[in-house]
Design an enzyme around this catalytic site. Structure first.
Site: not given
Ligand code: 0FX
Length: 242
Positions: A75, A80, A94, A188, A222
């Protein structure tokens, strides 16, 4: 001794990985954990306080290639560069089932577009979430799931794969699976487009419920619509009958 650089921006997965590494007890592996400069919950983790733990892969390409045997991205918010993925085995954990769920927030698009969902560990190439697959696993998806419900299941699947394939990953003894085509890729920008609800859009109840539960993720705000110049956020609560 193999030197492994793990770049991780997710606190929950960091704790789980540490536990697995301890359980596996491989003293021929030396792990170094770093994170991106973008601020995430991992910054507050005690293991990273008072430590020079930020890395920008673009600025440290040659150093990474020279000093490590393997790079793992968990994550990680950085892309890269080709120079790294061509010169050092680089692996990505992933939160989607490749190639069906490439890109951002896979479970959101899996709900909206009725796709299967799961987790993948794959070798990286110069395209996002694209290289040869080491292992992958589907998770359940129920009609009452929100984004968060599925996300939590996917994160557990990631670590189940990491545990099961641990030795194969570090000994480089796995058989690679070639992804079945390009699959789907969501950005995004696609996510932000989903968030704004147009009150004049026609949709079935099924489509509306799916869109709203896909955008319901814990505390995140959201989905929204605009009325009288005001943004109004909404979430969906779904309760299956026991
Ligand atoms: O770290 P991560 O779970 O994963 C994301 C991407 O899905 C992934 O493909 C990529 N490799 C990685 C670097 O980033 O993302 P997160 O912790 O920002 O978000 C986790 C979940 O939270 C996301 O799947 C949906 C939800 N979310 C996140 C944000 C920022 C929301 O619902 N709304 C938001 O504004």
């Amino acid at each position: 001794m193999k030197n492994i650089l793990v770049i991780i921006d997710n606190r929950v997965q960091y704790d789980r990985m540490q536990k697995i590494i301890l359980q596996k007890n491989r003293n021929d592996l030396n792990f170094e954990f770093k994170h991106s400069s973008i601020k995430t919950a991992i910054w507050d983790h005690e293991d990273f306080l008072n430590k020079d733990s930020i890395i920008n892969v673009n600025d440290h390409k040659e150093e990474i290639i020279k000093n490590y045997d393997l790079v793992i991205s968990v994550h990680c918010y950085q892309f890269f560069p080709k120079r790294i993925v061509d010169n050092i085995r680089s692996i990505n954990i992933h939160p989607g089932y490749n190639p069906i769920n490439r890109g951002w927030y896979p479970q959101v698009f899996a709900i909206v577009n009725n796709l299967e969902i799961g987790a993948t560990i794959h070798e990286m190439d110069e395209k996002l979430d694209n290289g040869p697959i080491i292992c992958r696993m589907l998770v359940e998806k129920y009609p009452w799931d929100t984004s968060l419900d599925i996300y939590n299941r996917v994160l557990e699947a990631e670590m189940q794969l990491f545990y099961t394939y641990f030795d194969q990953i570090f000994d480089n003894t796995y058989e690679k699976i070639v992804p079945e085509g390009r699959g789907n890729f969501y950005s995004k920008k696609d996510f932000y487009k989903l968030c704004e609800i147009n009150l004049n859009e026609n949709a079935t109840y099924g489509q509306v419920i799916n869109r709203l539960r896909a955008l319901t993720h814990g505390e995140y705000q959201n989905a929204f619509f605009q009325e009288d110049g005001k943004k109004i956020f909404l979430n969906l609560t779904l309760t299956p009958d026991e």
